[in-house]
Design a protein around this motif. Sequence first.
Motif, PDB file in Angstrom:
ATOM      1  N   LEU A   1       0.780  -1.239   0.000  1.00 18.46           N
ATOM      2  CA  LEU A   1       0.000   0.000   0.000  1.00 18.46           C
ATOM      3  C   LEU A   1       0.811   1.289   0.000  1.00 18.46           C
ATOM      4  N   PRO A   2       1.925   1.382   0.738  1.00 19.26           N
ATOM      5  CA  PRO A   2       2.678   2.647   0.672  1.00 19.26           C
ATOM      6  C   PRO A   2       3.125   2.998  -0.739  1.00 19.26           C
ATOM      7  N   LYS A   3       3.497   2.004  -1.552  1.00 20.00           N
ATOM      8  CA  LYS A   3       3.903   2.266  -2.936  1.00 20.00           C
ATOM      9  C   LYS A   3       2.718   2.812  -3.739  1.00 20.00           C
ATOM     10  N   ILE A   4       1.542   2.195  -3.527  1.00 19.03           N
ATOM     11  CA  ILE A   4       0.340   2.645  -4.246  1.00 19.03           C
ATOM     12  C   ILE A   4      -0.035   4.059  -3.830  1.00 19.03           C
ATOM     13  N   ARG A   5       0.066   4.348  -2.531  1.00 18.29           N
ATOM     14  CA  ARG A   5      -0.310   5.676  -2.038  1.00 18.29           C
ATOM     15  C   ARG A   5       0.651   6.740  -2.584  1.00 18.29           C
ATOM     16  N   ARG A   6       1.939   6.380  -2.706  1.00 19.11           N
ATOM     17  CA  ARG A   6       2.879   7.345  -3.278  1.00 19.11           C
ATOM     18  C   ARG A   6       2.564   7.633  -4.745  1.00 19.11           C
ATOM     19  N   LEU A   7       2.164   6.580  -5.481  1.00 21.60           N
ATOM     20  CA  LEU A   7       1.786   6.784  -6.880  1.00 21.60           C
ATOM     21  C   LEU A   7       0.571   7.695  -6.996  1.00 21.60           C
ATOM     22  N   LEU A   8      -0.314   7.598  -6.025  1.00 22.41           N
ATOM     23  CA  LEU A   8      -1.524   8.439  -6.020  1.00 22.41           C
ATOM     24  C   LEU A   8      -1.276   9.770  -5.345  1.00 22.41           C
ATOM     25  N   ARG A   9       0.011  10.033  -4.996  1.00 23.99           N
ATOM     26  CA  ARG A   9       0.411  11.275  -4.345  1.00 23.99           C
ATOM     27  C   ARG A   9      -0.281  11.462  -2.996  1.00 23.99           C
ATOM     28  N   LEU A  10      -0.494  10.361  -2.298  1.00 17.13           N
ATOM     29  CA  LEU A  10      -1.055  10.402  -0.949  1.00 17.13           C
ATOM     30  C   LEU A  10       0.054  10.138   0.063  1.00 17.13           C
ATOM     31  N   LEU A  11      -0.130  10.622   1.257  1.00 16.26           N
ATOM     32  CA  LEU A  11       0.861  10.378   2.304  1.00 16.26           C
ATOM     33  C   LEU A  11       0.895   8.885   2.637  1.00 16.26           C
ATOM     34  N   PRO A  12       2.088   8.301   2.738  1.00 20.20           N
ATOM     35  CA  PRO A  12       2.149   6.858   3.061  1.00 20.20           C
ATOM     36  C   PRO A  12       1.650   6.587   4.470  1.00 20.20           C
ATOM     37  N   LYS A  13       1.074   5.432   4.650  1.00 19.92           N
ATOM     38  CA  LYS A  13       0.561   5.022   5.958  1.00 19.92           C
ATOM     39  C   LYS A  13       1.394   3.858   6.471  1.00 19.92           C
ATOM     40  N   GLN A  14       1.654   3.852   7.791  1.00 20.62           N
ATOM     41  CA  GLN A  14       2.486   2.815   8.413  1.00 20.62           C
ATOM     42  C   GLN A  14       1.602   1.766   9.064  1.00 20.62           C
ATOM     43  N   TYR A  15       1.864   0.485   8.748  1.00 22.24           N
ATOM     44  CA  TYR A  15       1.047  -0.597   9.276  1.00 22.24           C
ATOM     45  C   TYR A  15       1.794  -1.424  10.332  1.00 22.24           C
ATOM     46  N   TYR A  16       2.831  -0.878  10.872  1.00 17.57           N
ATOM     47  CA  TYR A  16       3.601  -1.554  11.908  1.00 17.57           C
ATOM     48  C   TYR A  16       3.955  -0.551  13.002  1.00 17.57           C
ATOM     49  N   ARG A  17       4.448  -1.063  14.102  1.00 12.53           N
ATOM     50  CA  ARG A  17       4.956  -0.190  15.162  1.00 12.53           C
ATOM     51  C   ARG A  17       6.419  -0.543  15.415  1.00 12.53           C
ATOM     52  N   ASP A  18       7.175   0.449  15.787  1.00 15.61           N
ATOM     53  CA  ASP A  18       8.606   0.261  16.031  1.00 15.61           C
ATOM     54  C   ASP A  18       8.842  -0.298  17.429  1.00 15.61           C
ATOM     55  N   PHE A  19       9.743  -1.274  17.502  1.00 15.14           N
ATOM     56  CA  PHE A  19      10.213  -1.773  18.795  1.00 15.14           C
ATOM     57  C   PHE A  19      11.727  -1.629  18.830  1.00 15.14           C
ATOM     58  N   TRP A  20      12.215  -0.809  19.750  1.00 16.20           N
ATOM     59  CA  TRP A  20      13.645  -0.549  19.851  1.00 16.20           C
ATOM     60  C   TRP A  20      14.254  -1.523  20.850  1.00 16.20           C
ATOM     61  N   ALA A  21      14.933  -2.535  20.310  1.00 18.01           N
ATOM     62  CA  ALA A  21      15.582  -3.537  21.167  1.00 18.01           C
ATOM     63  C   ALA A  21      16.823  -2.974  21.835  1.00 18.01           C
ATOM     64  N   LEU A  22      17.503  -2.034  21.168  1.00 20.21           N
ATOM     65  CA  LEU A  22      18.666  -1.344  21.730  1.00 20.21           C
ATOM     66  C   LEU A  22      18.548   0.138  21.432  1.00 20.21           C
ATOM     67  N   LYS A  23      18.913   0.952  22.428  1.00 26.41           N
ATOM     68  CA  LYS A  23      18.794   2.405  22.285  1.00 26.41           C
ATOM     69  C   LYS A  23      20.094   3.084  22.710  1.00 26.41           C
ATOM     70  N   ASP A  24      20.846   3.531  21.735  1.00 26.58           N
ATOM     71  CA  ASP A  24      22.040   4.343  21.957  1.00 26.58           C
ATOM     72  C   ASP A  24      22.987   3.717  22.988  1.00 26.58           C
ATOM     73  N   VAL A  25      23.371   2.479  22.752  1.00 26.06           N
ATOM     74  CA  VAL A  25      24.261   1.752  23.669  1.00 26.06           C
ATOM     75  C   VAL A  25      25.714   1.981  23.253  1.00 26.06           C
ATOM     76  N   SER A  26      26.540   2.391  24.211  1.00 27.43           N
ATOM     77  CA  SER A  26      27.965   2.615  23.960  1.00 27.43           C
ATOM     78  C   SER A  26      28.787   2.084  25.121  1.00 27.43           C
ATOM     79  N   PHE A  27      29.885   1.410  24.817  1.00 29.98           N
ATOM     80  CA  PHE A  27      30.834   0.962  25.835  1.00 29.98           C
ATOM     81  C   PHE A  27      32.059   0.386  25.151  1.00 29.98           C
TER      82      PHE A  27
END
Length: 467
Positions: A31-57
């Motif tokens: 769908l995001p590809k189709i929406r871009r072709l139709l000049r519509l804003l893409p829609k996200q069908y997932y949610r982000d899960f951050w397993a690691l966040k800015d880890v340094s050592f």
Amino acid sequence: MCSDVAIKVVGLNKCYQIYDSPRDRLKQFLLPKIRRLLRLLPKQYYRDFWALKDVSFEVKKGETVGIVGRNGSGKSTLLQIICGTLAPTDGHIETNGRIAALLELGAGFNPEFTGRENVYLNAAVLGLKREEIDARFDEIVAFADIGEFIEQPVKTYSSGMTVRLAFAVAINVDPQILVVDEALSVGDELFQRKCFSRIEAIRSAGATILFVSHSGGAVVELCDRALLLDSGERLAISTPKKIVGRYQKLLYAPSDKREAIRAEIRIEEASDTQGMNDSFDGHSPIVLSAAEHTDLPDSYDPALKPSSIIVYESHGAVIDDPGIYSTDGERVNNLTRGKTYLYRYSVRFENAANYVRFGMLIKTTSGLELGGATTATSNRTSLPYVLSGTVVSVEFQFVCGLNAGVYFLNAGVVGELNGAETYLHRLIDIVSFRVMSEVENLSTGVIDFSCVPRIEMTALSDIEVIH
């Protein structure tokens, strides 16, 4: 990267896309590809899960570092990225040396191949040439100790046999960096001891070791430093004793108190970094006041105070006034080897509790657990019910079987909460005591086992000397 650094992790992030259903994954693909072709804003069908966040050592060459954290904190993800089996979303990893990894049972094994074929396959992946594998094959098989199964397909192996073979390959490639992810929890006690002995040998040879373990004792015993991960974030990195204590406090905290405890750990981490609480090799177990301390046996020294106390959040019970007493009832913290003492504390129950047990634990200043006791071995022999408002006096009689040195005592009370046993309250390093030195003590090490030495000499006589 500096020549003395084995592993450098900078700004590491790992994000996964979580879909509620396979349909959403298909939608995201189309769908995001189709929406871009139709000049519509893409829609996200997932949610982000951050397993690691800015880890340094950084991990220096020859250092052993343990990684601890609750389930889902990102430990395994971190190790996989370090080993190159998983790509980060952002950040980068630098390693200096040959890496041998034991991440999962049979990771990299082909179940259709025999054990022999998998040995050659895995060793080749780790960088060994055919002739090098030939030279080490017998040693690998001997360490794995799986007998004739070495010629059978791995799919016929038990989990214990699989980890034996995987570990045998990993530690026989002369790794400069050894990465282990909780794999040693599988297998019998003899094999675990065998593994730890080999890890000690690899460590003594100057290799860098990075491993995940839920065993606080193993982290304290094996590691130079430890790293605490929680919800994908690096909360703290410090001495094993400090990190294990903070991890356990976070592990048993009520869910509504965890964020406050996380903030508290971050503050402590900043203090550790600035050296505010550290002395002699990073340990600051005891604070001595300016007052002159007493050094008489069976006496109380008010200057002998622990600075590493960790207090668990209360689940309706509060431990009060823990202390050591002589059999005459005098409070003491300068003890004599071989004498009997009483460890006492009281517990106020602000809420009613089921299946209650009380405990004590003696540890070294480095955090190594030496031993202790509980008031019951199971729920069946524990206090079945304690009313709200009850105060319970707890006493443990013990013989001081320790050699000269400074030690810590813990106090804890466990009970049933929401159908599972947990700490209702716990105090770590709440009491410190000193065992006084003795000139005539022949015992060595930490614990006095009352060994009785005996020497017998036989005279040499009637020996004919031939000239």
